[in-house]
Each structure stands twice: as structure tokens, then as C-alpha cells.
Design a protein around this motif. Structure first.
Motif, short mmCIF file in Angstrom:
data_model
loop_
_atom_site.label_atom_id
_atom_site.label_comp_id
_atom_site.label_asym_id
_atom_site.label_seq_id
_atom_site.Cartn_x
_atom_site.Cartn_y
_atom_site.Cartn_z
N GLN A 57 -12.46 11.71 -7.60
CA GLN A 57 -12.08 10.32 -7.83
C GLN A 57 -10.73 10.01 -7.18
O GLN A 57 -10.55 8.95 -6.58
N GLU A 60 -11.28 9.71 -3.38
CA GLU A 60 -11.97 8.47 -3.01
C GLU A 60 -11.04 7.27 -3.12
O GLU A 60 -10.98 6.43 -2.22
N ARG A 61 -10.29 7.20 -4.21
CA ARG A 61 -9.36 6.08 -4.37
C ARG A 61 -8.26 6.13 -3.32
O ARG A 61 -7.88 5.10 -2.75
N HIS A 64 -9.52 4.80 -0.02
CA HIS A 64 -9.64 3.35 -0.01
C HIS A 64 -8.27 2.69 0.08
O HIS A 64 -8.09 1.71 0.82
N TRP A 65 -7.30 3.20 -0.67
CA TRP A 65 -5.97 2.61 -0.63
C TRP A 65 -5.33 2.82 0.75
O TRP A 65 -4.68 1.91 1.28
N LEU A 187 -2.51 10.55 -7.45
CA LEU A 187 -3.56 9.93 -8.26
C LEU A 187 -4.36 10.94 -9.05
O LEU A 187 -5.18 10.57 -9.90
N GLN A 369 -1.04 -3.71 -8.97
CA GLN A 369 -2.43 -3.52 -9.35
C GLN A 369 -2.74 -4.12 -10.72
O GLN A 369 -1.85 -4.36 -11.55
N GLN A 371 -6.68 -4.81 -13.31
CA GLN A 371 -8.10 -4.49 -13.46
C GLN A 371 -8.91 -5.78 -13.50
O GLN A 371 -8.48 -6.78 -14.11
N ALA A 376 -12.48 -2.31 -12.70
CA ALA A 376 -12.08 -1.74 -11.41
C ALA A 376 -10.64 -2.13 -11.10
O ALA A 376 -10.19 -3.23 -11.43
N ASN A 423 -7.65 -3.88 -2.38
CA ASN A 423 -7.17 -2.94 -3.40
C ASN A 423 -5.65 -2.84 -3.28
O ASN A 423 -5.05 -3.41 -2.35
#
Length: 960
Positions: A57, A60-61, A64-65, A187, A369, A371, A376, A423
Motif C-alpha cells: 500500500q 502504490e500510494r 501515485h503521489w 508512508l 490532504q 478524505q 480515499a 492526490n
């Protein structure tokens, strides 16, 4: 049990392998996708039990960031589907690289028929697998970071530049992997609070470096600060890996390589071909002051304060430890016993209190950030805007009101499409903007601690007591200090008779010795040493070079020790087997050891030696040398991407994608506004600037100064360069250096074409260097330089002040991008000339050639400048015609024919306010310009270039 540190390490390593380095060569060309092959094989080798859900996870995050942070976004239509065909660009068929700092696209020959996907995957897998250390994830992560981009063979240069995204090919896959790994490590542990940006700055800088009595002091001050900067960065690297440092880029920096070999125990054979391992002279990259005094890193938010505190403790302890070592070496040289109760240790503790200054600021990514309804994590600017507002006074908070963010945040929906919902990575520019403001505030509120210094002060700075073994000695006036530590050590480590230094100047004076002791064991071949080229040697170097080229032997009976020569001259002396020329500088300066050792006798002896040298050379050698100080213009604006020269958003896109976007959205005013806005200062932007500055400072600057010219590089870190040069080479070296900074041809800056093949500017922002391709700052980036010509016996402190002032004059030019020359004459008085690069410098070169011609009066420049006093100041046409007449009167033959055109261009330049700052006094500027050319035209400074005329004699005065 898996610790938090283990989790961060696993995430960091897995993130580095989430995309293969050959991604651009295999994307859309294989059924298994780019995540097969190298990624599958290496992850299987390193994590045979698979990755945990938390690590997957985090990776993956982070991916994307990082993608949102690095890549300028583009819209799509609602009915396009997830991966519309019109957005796809196959790099192998249409390979394009975009220079991130210029926006210029460079199209390469098609690669599809040259490199099969399976072959590219095999290359990638085999290359990375050799750096996998079984059972040691930590060392494997370090090895992959350091050597992953460095492939051998025909693909080596392309491998370094392969893009992360073929649609937005303005940043490399290696940059993307670095950023993803840095984010993933922050993260992976939920309690870390996500990533934060940390900025750290060390000081003082200019005052610390400028406190110098010798060239060695100058180098030591800059190199010591660079070393302390690395000590600060090392705290981050040891905790989170070197990819956590966003700016400056550390890959390939010699000091970092040494850490990887010595402290992290990577395999020695991996470094055996590196220049810092094989160079035993002071051209060794370890001697380069390569790192700036500040850096930006990505760290876990929860750890930011702790890391900053550990950095402060580490750098201050390092400075204290080194200063104590310097004191101990001084005691040893003086033959004095070392005891813990010596007063010098108390002085060192007191004088180093709070050194170096450490300022830091941290901004957590959590400000950017929130949610959404589904839970998400999405980008949100509400908290960030509130945090930014106090630092922007009444102004709106920067990036958040930009056209770019208005589109990406959902503020605008296009008539025919939409942008993806961003994001938090997309808000990096605003986070960095806030970070800069917070750091500036931290510097502005720094506390000052008062120290009590009561005895006689340091003979260099006058600020603190000189270091002593006995406090009672601090009351002795200079004439009575016969048995002090300094009196006993005089003649060692560059310490002069009568010199008594405080703690920091003492450390600077002994730093070359201490540093060589620390690194010598890791350099192969001959014994490593640090050589210092004196100002006297530099002044003599052009005359010695000409003599060696002609095969002239030096005067007989040289008994002095060899002096350190500029690198190019040292190589020539060895090649021609005329090594005794290296003894000449020391021989000229040697003290008279005869019975009559009075000052008068010593001066007579020196004059006799000088006459002997003049007889050997056929002319008097030069007594002057040059200093150069160059600095990039508007670096703050470049880092914030606020310059008008910043490329537009659309320039980041592959030309094929640009055309397709134009077809689909070209009539949408909102899209046009977005496409024409300036790109944001994202991580890839900062990495590109840092990499360009590294190429310039670590590779091109040493080549220009020490191989192309008779010079000695004092420091080159980022956009800052200081160097010492032979007078005749000063202006040419400056122009070449300016061209190298931007990656353009030297002729554009007023330099002569390069005679050496060591480097070649091939495009706007690109250069070839020893078979490699370097990406530099580009044509839009400019630099200004201060130049000083001074007598070799002039006090260095005064010369350095003149150098700083010259640089400031150049920076005051409209648009900067200028040079300013100060000629400090031995007999008093000075000449000052400030102008732009290019045409003015070429004209100065032409005027020098004219004045040194045998067909021109030796006194021509003086006659012309005296005549200018009687000419009306604003009558440009009259001045032009009269100057042409007067110049012709001072010449004959071909030189007379050249005079009218030369005079016309000189007057035009003098009255052109955009080319120089003396618009109100054009004739005074013209007089200084001509006298500077005359100074450079004197016989002791002639180029030994066969293409130029002989200058052995001069006419007294030529008449019509």
C-alpha cells in the motif's frame, strides 16, 4: 520481529523496483507489461515471501503521489475510458526527450528495430541483479540507488535519460524511482504521520570563507563547509537513504561515494573506476567543495524535529572534534605535551559554541490532504492555505491561486473534458513554497550568544583570542611572543612567522592536513596530497608555459624546492622533462642565506634572480594573476519556477500528445490558459536543476579552469565558482565557464572556439563531456562574474573584497548576465569595466590584439584616453569619427586599416546603455575599456598561440 526501521527499508527498496529502468523501452511492446521481467524477477529475489499489505500500500500510494508531483497533468473526455488510445505514446517508435528547464524537445532516432523488448528486459535485470547483496536489504538499497542509472555499453547514455512517462518525457525514470522510494519510506509506518518536507541551512558562509590570508585558506573554508553540509545530510541518509535528499542530488558526489564504500561497506570493485579512487593529485574530486550549505529532504513527519536536532548535534560535534584534532596536531608540530587541562581546549569549547549555525524548517504533507466520501485520500488546500497565509502578508498564497492549481483542484471543468482529481502529491509546489517562507523566518529570528574574549585577538580575524596553551600568554604584545605554540609551529601547515590564530582559522589552516589523513587510505596509486598553487606561481605560469613549449631551460643553479604548478602546466613540464621550471617560483622567493642578510641585500638578490629569469625568458614575466567569482543569476527564481523563462505547461508534453490535446481541447479557452501557464516547481524540476549544477560544478568547471586554461579551481559548488587564473586566461576562462553553465557554445559568450575535445556544447542545455551527455541549465539560465587582476603581493583580503564588489557590479547590470573586471595596479589606482557577455568581450579581445600588434604604438591606449578628456561627452557620431582618426594616427599598415571599424564599434558599445552600466559617462567607460585592453596586451601576457602575431617589439609611436 519487523521493526519500524525495517518497514521503511522494505518499502523504500520495493518502491525502487516498482518500475524497471527500461520501462520506456518495453511499455506497450510486451504482453507481460512493464512490471514483468526485471520488476518480477528482482522482487522475487529480494522478497521470496512476498510483500506485506502495508508495504504494498505504501509503494502504490508513493507511486501515485510521485507521479502527481512530477508530471504536468492533462485532461481527458468523460467518454474516453481509463486508458484512451489517443493519450498513448510509444517511446521506442517516437523517442523524444524534453529538457525540463528549457522545454526544448529533442527527437532521437527510432529505437523499436534496434532494441527488442526482451533484450531491454534482460539488460535491466542483469544490470540490477549484480547489485543485489543476498540477505542485506540495506546495502542492496544503497547499491541500487547509486548504480542503477549507470549502465555500461552502447545504451549507457540513453539509459541515464530514459523517461519515466513517455507522454511527459521531461524527467527520468531514475528521478521518479528516487522520489517514489523517498515517499514510500515515509508512508510505510502509519504512526509516522506521512511525509514532510525538511529544509536545513548551515552558516555562516561568506564571512567564514572570506576570512583568508592565502589561497589554501580560501579552499579550506569552502571545503570545510561542504564537509559539514555532508555531515548534516549524512544523518538523513543513514536513517532514510540518500534518495530522501531531494536537493542537492547526491548520486556520484565523491564524498557520498566514500561514505558508501567506507561506512556502508559496498563492494570496493564497484568504485574502482571512479576518479576519486584513482586520482592521487589534488584534481581528485574529493577535494571539490561540491555540496551547498543547505538541502531539502523528505522525512517522516513524526521524525522531522528529531532529525533536525540530530543534524545540529552532529555538525557541531564534528566541528568541535576536528578543531581539537587541529590543536593536537599543532601541539605535536611544536613539540609540546598534550594535556586535557590545557587552556586551548577551553578556548575551543567557547569559540565554537553554536558553530555552525543550523536553521531548519519542516512542513508536513498532511496539510495538503483530506478524505473524500469513500475514505480515499485526496488533495485539499484548505489547511495549507491557512498555514501559508501568515507568511504571505496580504498577498494570496502563491501556487494555490495559480492557473495550474485552479484547473487541477477541480475549480474549472473544461467544456469538453476534465482533469483527474489530484492526490496530495500535486500540492508539492505549495508545500515547498511554504517551506521556503518558514525557513526564512527561522533565519530571521536566530538568537545570538555573546562570548567573552579578553586577551589579544586572532591576527587574521581580530574577533576571538588566539589559541594558547597558557592563558597568561594572551597578555603578551606581538613583539614578545617568543615561546608560544604558534611561534614554535611557524613554518608548518602554512603558518607564518608572527601569526597567532583563533579556533576556526586554526581549523581552516590545518584542514588540508586533517582531510588528507582521513581519506588517503581509500585512494589508489601514489600518495594522495593537497597542493596549493600560490598567487606568485600563478602570475609566473604563463611565462613558464611559453618557455617550456619552446624548450627553453630554466636559469642554472636552482636549489629551491619545486612549487605546485597549475595542472595543465604541471602536465606539460612532466611531458617535456623540464621539471626544474617548477623550482623557479620558490627560487625567486627564497630568502638570502648569505652573511649580509639585511633587507636591502635580500631585495638585491631577488632582483638579480629576476634578471636571470628575464634573460632566460627573453622578457619580464607577469607579476599579476587573476581571480574569478561566478554565480548563477536568479537562482531563487529558478528554484521557485517564478522566472519569466520558465517553460509553459504544454512544453512538458511529448509533441505527439501536444498535437492530440490541441485537436481535442484547442478551442477551450480554459485549456488554452492552462497550457500556456508556467509549469510548477515540482520535485523533477528541483532534481533537474540540482543535476545540471552538479554537472557544471563537478565536471565542466574543473575542465574549463584546470585543463583548458592555466588555472586553479578554489571551489565549485552548485552555481558558485571561485578560481585563480593566469592573467592572460582570465577573460577567456570566464566566458567558457559562462557557456558551460548554460550548455551553449563558448563563442556566443565571447570566448574563442574550443581547441580541446574534452567538452562540447551540442545543444541548448546539453553538452558532451568525455563521451557522456550532460544536461545543463539551458540558454535561459544566466550567470554573472566578478573578475580581478591583482599583483601577486597584494594582500589577499583586499583582493577578495574587490572580487566581491566586482561580482556585485555585474549583478547590478540590467538583466544581469554580465561580467565586471577590476584591475588593481601595484602602483595604486584601479580600472573598472563592466559589460555583458558576448559582443563586448569579443571586442575587448580584438582591441587587445590591435594594441599588442607591432604596427601599433606601445603608448596608443594612453594617448587615446588622454585625448578623450577633451571630447564632448554626448556627441556619439563626432566621437566615433575622431576616435577613428586618432587610432589610425597610432598605427600603420594593416592595423591602420582596421582602426576605423574598431573605433566605430567601440564608440557604439560605449554609448549602448544596455551593454554596460555607465550610460551617463560613456567616455569614462570607454577609457577604462581601452586601458584594460592595453593592460592585457602587454608582452608578459601574450598568448602563446601561433595563430596570433608576434609581439617581441613595439613602436614608440606610429605617425601618419
Amino acid at each position: 520481529m519487523t521493526t519500524e526501521h525495517d518497514l521503511r527499508l522494505q518499502a523504500r527498496l520495493a518502491a525502487r523496483l516498482h518500475d524497471p529502468p527500461e520501462k520506456a523501452l518495453v511499455l506497450m511492446r510486451t504482453t507481460q507489461g512493464h512490471e514483468g521481467g526485471t520488476v518480477r524477477d528482482l522482487l522475487g529475489d529480494l522478497f521470496p515471501q512476498g510483500l506485506t499489505a502495508a508495504v504494498q500500500q505504501a509503494c502504490e500510494r508513493a507511486d501515485h503521489w510521485a507521479s502527481a508531483a512530477d508530471r504536468m497533468a492533462f485532461p481527458k473526455r468523460d467518454d474516453d475510458g481509463r486508458y484512451p488510445a489517443w493519450q498513448q505514446v510509444q517511446f521506442a517508435d517516437q523517442p523524444v526527450l524534453i529538457h525540463p528547464l528549457t522545454g526544448q524537445a529533442h527527437t532521437l532516432p527510432p529505437l523499436a528495430n534496434e532494441i527488442a523488448p526482451a533484450h531491454a528486459q534482460a539488460i535491466g535485470t542483469d544490470h540490477l541483479r549484480q547489485y543485489v547483496i543476498a540477505g542485506d536489504l540495506r546495502r542492496t538499497a544503497l547499491a541500487l540507488w547509486r548504480f542503477g542509472p549507470e549502465l555500461s555499453g552502447d545504451l549507457a547514455e540513453l539509459w541515464r535519460l530514459l523517461p519515466a512517462d513517455s507522454r511527459v518525457p521531461d524527467h527520468t525514470i531514475h528521478d521518479h524511482l528516487d522520489l517514489t522510494a523517498a515517499l514510500a519510506s515515509c508512508l510505510a509506518v502509519q504512526s509516522d504521520g506521512g511525509p514532510a518536507l525538511l529544509a536545513v541551512s548551515l552558516g555562516p558562509v561568506q564571512d567564514f570563507i572570506a576570512a583568508a590570508r592565502s589561497v589554501s585558506d580560501l579552499w579550506a573554508g569552502s571545503h570545510l563547509l561542504s564537509h559539514l553540509s555532508w555531515v548534516a545530510m549524512r544523518v538523513v541518509c543513514e536513517s532514510l537513504g540518500p534518495e530522501a535528499i531531494l536537493f542537492p542530488r547526491l548520486r556520484g558526489v565523491a564524498a557520498v561515494d566514500l561514505w558508501l564504500l567506507r561506512d556502508q561497506q559496498l563492494k570496493a570493485e564497484w568504485f574502482d573506476q571512479q576518479a576519486w579512487r584513482t586520482t592521487a593529485t589534488d584534481a581528485n574530486p574529493l577535494f571539490a567543495a561540491a555540496l551547498p550549505n543547505r538541502f531539502t529532504a523528505i522525512v517522516p513527519a513524526r521524525m522531522a524535529q528529531d532529525i533536525a536536532q540530530r543534524i545540529t548535534q552532529a555538525v557541531r560535534q564534528e566541528a568541535l572534534t576536528l578543531t581539537r584534532r587541529a590543536f593536537q596536531r599543532l601541539l605535536q608540530a611544536a613539540g609540546m605535551a598534550d594535556r586535557p587541562d590545557l587552556y586551548g581546549y577551553q578556548q575551543i569549547e567557547r569559540q565554537l559554541q553554536g558553530f555552525p549555525e543550523v536553521h531548519w524548517a519542516a512542513v508536513p504533507w498532511s496539510l495538503a490532504q483530506a478524505q473524500d466520501e469513500s475514505g480515499a485520500v485526496i488533495a485539499s488546500d484548505s489547511e495549507l492555505a491557512a498555514a501559508m497565509q501568515p507568511f504571505f502578508d496580504s498577498q494570496p498564497p502563491g501556487f494555490l491561486t495559480s492557473t495550474t492549481w485552479q484547473h487541477l483542484s477541480g475549480g474549472y471543468k473544461l467544456e469538453q473534458g476534465r482533469f483527474f482529481r489530484p492526490n496530495p502529491g500535486a500540492l508539492y509546489p505549495a508545500l515547498h513554497e511554504l517551506l521556503e517562507r518558514v525557513l526564512a523566518a527561522a533565519k530571521a529570528t536566530r538568537p545570538f550568544a555573546a562570548n567573552s574574549e579578553q586577551g589579544w585577538r586572532c591576527s587574521l580575524t581580530g574577533e576571538a583570542e588566539w589559541i594558547t596553551t597558557d592563558a597568561a600568554q594572551l597578555g603578551l604584545p606581538p613583539g614578545q611572543r617568543k615561546d608560544t605554540l604558534w611561534a614554535r609551529a611557524a613554518g608548518r601547515f602554512g603558518i607564518r612567522a608572527g601569526e597567532h590564530l583563533s579556533a576556526l582559522p586554526m581549523l581552516k589552516r590545518l584542514w588540508p592536513t586533517l582531510y588528507v589523513e582521513d581519506v588517503r587510505a581509500h585512494v589508489q596509486g601514489e600518495q594522495l596530497d593537497r597542493y596549493v598553487v600560490s598567487t606568485h606561481t600563478m602570475a609566473l605560469s604563463s611565462a613558464i608555459e611559453q618557455a617550456v613549449q619552446k624548450g627553453i631551460a630554466p636559469p642554472a643553479g636552482l636549489s629551491a624546492d619545486p612549487a605546485a604548478l597549475p595542472a595543465r602546466l604541471a602536465a606539460l613540464v612532466r611531458q617535456r622533462n623540464l621539471r626544474d621550471w617548477a623550482r623557479v617560483p620558490s627560487w625567486l622567493e627564497a630568502e638570502d642565506d648569505s652573511a649580509d642578510n639585511s633587507a636591502e641585500a635580500g631585495e638585491r638578490e631577488r632582483q638579480q634572480r629576476l634578471r636571470s629569469l628575464k634573460d632566460a625568458l627573453g622578457a619580464a614575466p607577469d607579476a599579476y594573476y587573476g581571480l574569478l567569482l561566478m554565480d548563477g543569476d536568479g537562482m531563487g527564481a529558478w528554484l521557485s519556477a517564478s522566472s519569466k523563462q520558465t517553460p509553459e505547461v504544454r512544453a512538458s508534453f511529448h509533441p505527439q500528445l501536444q498535437a492530440r490535446l490541441e485537436t481535442r481541447f484547442g478551442v477551450d479557452e480554459r485549456f488554452i490558459q492552462y497550457a500556456q501557464s508556467r509549469r510548477a516547481p515540482n520535485p523533477a524540476w528541483h532534481m533537474a536543476i540540482s543535476q545540471a549544477l552538479n554537472h557544471f560544478a563537478l565536471e565542466l568547471a574543473p575542465t574549463v579552469i584546470e585543463k583548458n586554461h592555466l588555472g586553479k579551481l578554489i571551489y565549485a559548488g552548485g552555481d558558485d565558482v571561485m578560481a585563480m587564473l593566469a592573467t592572460r586566461d582570465l577573460l577567456q576562462a570566464a566566458a567558457q565557464l559562462r557557456a558551460a553553465y548554460s550548455g551553449i557554445k563558448p563563442e556566443e559568450m565571447g570566448a574563442q572556439p574550443l581547441q580541446s575535445g574534452r567538452w562540447e556544447a551540442s545543444h541548448n542545455g546539453w553538452a558532451r563531456f568525455e563521451g557522456r551527455v550532460l544536461r545543463l541549465m539551458g540558454r535561459n539560465a544566466t550567470a554573472s562574474a566578478g573578475l580581478v587582476i591583482a599583483h601577486h603581493q597584494a594582500p589577499l583580503g583586499a583582493v577578495l573584497r574587490a572580487l566581491r564588489q566586482a561580482e556585485q557590479r555585474a549583478k547590478r547590470m540590467e538583466g544581469k548576465d554580465a561580467w565586471s573586471l577590476a584591475v588593481l595596479k601595484r602602483g595604486g589606482g584601479a580600472l573598472y569595466v563592466t559589460a555583458k557577455w558576448g559582443g563586448p568581450l569579443r571586442l575587448l579581445h580584438e582591441l587587445r590584439l590591435f594594441l599588442q600588434s607591432d604596427e601599433v604604438s606601445r603608448r596608443a591606449a594612453y594617448h587615446l584616453t588622454e585625448w578623450l578628456h577633451d571630447v564632448p561627452a554626448q556627441a556619439e557620431d563626432l566621437v566615433s569619427s575622431l576616435l577613428a582618426y586618432q587610432m589610425a594616427r597610432q598605427a600603420r599598415g594593416q592595423a591602420r586599416e582596421q582602426a576605423p571599424d574598431l573605433a566605430q564599434r567601440l564608440v557604439k558599445l560605449a554609448f549602448d546603455s544596455e551593454k554596460h552600466p555607465e550610460a551617463a559617462q560613456p567616455l569614462q567607460w570607454l577609457a577604462n575599456f581601452m586601458l584594460a585592453a592595453e593592460f592585457l596586451a602587454r608582452s608578459s601576457r601574450h598568448q602563446s598561440d601561433a595563430s596570433e602575431p608576434s609581439h617581441s617589439t613595439h613602436l614608440k609611436e606610429a605617425r601618419p
